[in-house]
Design an enzyme around this catalytic site. Sequence first.
Site, mmCIF file in Angstrom:
data_model
loop_
_atom_site.group_PDB
_atom_site.id
_atom_site.type_symbol
_atom_site.label_atom_id
_atom_site.label_comp_id
_atom_site.label_asym_id
_atom_site.label_seq_id
_atom_site.Cartn_x
_atom_site.Cartn_y
_atom_site.Cartn_z
ATOM 1 N N GLU A 52 0.976 -1.475 -0.007
ATOM 2 C CA GLU A 52 -0.076 -0.175 -0.523
ATOM 3 C C GLU A 52 0.795 1.561 -0.150
ATOM 4 O OE1 GLU A 52 -0.055 -2.699 2.084
ATOM 5 O OE2 GLU A 52 -0.222 -1.731 4.128
ATOM 6 N N SER A 53 2.311 1.151 0.349
ATOM 7 C CA SER A 53 3.141 2.281 -0.552
ATOM 8 C C SER A 53 2.830 3.037 -1.494
ATOM 9 C CB SER A 53 4.547 1.698 0.229
ATOM 10 O OG SER A 53 5.036 0.626 -0.916
#
Lengths: 223, 443
Positions: A52-53
């Site tokens: 999710e970065s």
Amino acid sequence: MSADKERLDRAIIAMRVARELPAGSCVNLGIGIPTLVSMFVDDESVVFYHSESGVLNCGPLAEEGEEDIDLINAGGQFLQSVPGMAYFSSVDAFAMIRGGHVDVTVLGAHQVSANGDLANWMLPERGVGNIGGAMDLAAGADKVIVAMEHNDRSGNSKVVQECDFPLTGRGCVSLVVTDVAVMEPTPDGMVLREAAPGWTPAEVQEVTDARLIIPDNVAEYEV
Amino acid sequence: MTLERLDALSVARRAAAEIIPGSVVAVSGDWSIAVADLVREDKGVWFLRAGGTLSDLPINAADAGAILRGGNVDLSIVQAAQVDSRGSFAGYHATDYPGPQGHAGLIDLAGARRVVTVLPHNGADRAPNILDTLTLPPDGFRCVDTIITDVAVFRVADTGLTLTEVAPGWSAEDIRAITGTEVTVAPGLREMDFTVPPGKPPSKVYADGPSAIADLPDGATVFIDGFGGPGGMAHHLLVSLRDRGSRNLTIVSNTAGIARVVSFGTPPGRTAIDHSVLVENGQVAKAIASFPVSPSVSRPSEFELAYRRGEVDLELVPQGTLAERLRAGGAGIEAFYTPTGAGTLIAEGKESRVIDGREYILEHGLRADFALIRAHRADTRGNLVYRGTSRNFNAVMAPGARVTVVEVDQIVQPGELDPEAVVTPGIFVQRIVRRPDGFTGYE
């Protein structure tokens, strides 16, 4: 007493979880034991790791001296640049998660209940906690696997009949892999599927708060 | 003798005079699209066209709709079939494009800050197109403020139409005779003028961080970018905001400053710059964040210490919900239902709803006074390109702030960024600052 019996180490938990990742699937790994899982997935199975970065198809961690602050995973670890990566914004990262495009997520937990409730974002005594991507993953991934130690440092069971810590999601966990057992939460309760080598189902129950449903064919923990 | 009506080009020239340098203009219909060709490139105007372009940038239909609803369009110039005396309009549709699909884009165009319609004053049968009440289905309700026809210009108010300009040779009485509603004549009635005035947009490039945030007020809501580590964080702007000292801020960010307590590769003996510089300076009243505190209980962040002392408020938001709330705010969507957090503490006090057997909670869009974001490169129009995973919240925050300030490594001339690679179109960026040479994310 079973509490003192030898338990599997973190790498073995990760190795057991790796067997649950179908070839070609899209997988999001949480922080802690889940991060170790990728070490045990062979290259042939072409798993796509999602972070999710804002990166898909992320690979191994960067070598020392090769770190790039613009290339991290969700745990803040530096990644190697590998062929086939895709970058995207946080909106797209979570559209992938909530939109059903992430097949499996592996998360750590403070507690998992018999019916698959997950609590992993706040220890009540701290009074504040970090949710990060956990609630979205719990709500959106097709399959949520919890990888954790069976008991906390004080010996309390983390596999509980009902969670008393704040929840991350209700009824979302489909498999629990610990250093003692592999279990499947169901609407009827927590079913014991596999016990660690040397552990009897009764001994697993002794260190477990949740009332285990013990079928006739409990297997030995396969890795 | 029959009075002569203007051709489409003259109408377009008159409409072009309504355009302010540097503004964002949506155009629809042939008469309106002709306007774009009349405005010199150095006027710095962004033209949003229904076909999916924003000046030279390709964009998709969803982004075009978001730009319109999100309050980013200064002016829509719409070719209308009819306009009524209160400023509702029915859009012009080519005859080979019938049905409701033809209306979809026009309805969004009505959401611009200002709507100007261009149209022939009368139809082929000489029937007036400016009426008391529309006879065609409306595309915009009471949104038009100026009507430009092939014989006149009207301003629209709640009280009705005021005739302000007439085409050469026409009188107010001539216009009244061919208009389907009552017309008030402005005291200074003029003849229409067809010169397109030149002009240059104000520069978006600022000398440094302090000058770019010099008007950031006390009590502001500020989007602060970054994921957690030093990548993608506008360190120079953060330090500038600390030095400016604006107080009572609400900060919206993924974390509330954890880079200082988690090493993330910080060189020995240095301290990472993060939100802590604002917190320890007493500037933060509230954080809206998904990962507000240190992952380690034994190494609390400045924010956690201030929170324990009761000095700051916290609104905890799941990370995907935070991203979507930012997107919604910038795209003109007030609220949305998400499954994330249903049945948890996050759902308390929120409206929830079961849809197709699943529980969802209502979450609201977020907007800000300022966004302080970081990108790799900008051109002078504000188009942005990011680097690696440092895109994450930056690209999401840019559209939803009144003033978005970006800190970049390099500022280039228009044309030097590949339009296919631009992630944030320049209409979302008001100010650009180059990170000073030798500046690092550490103190």
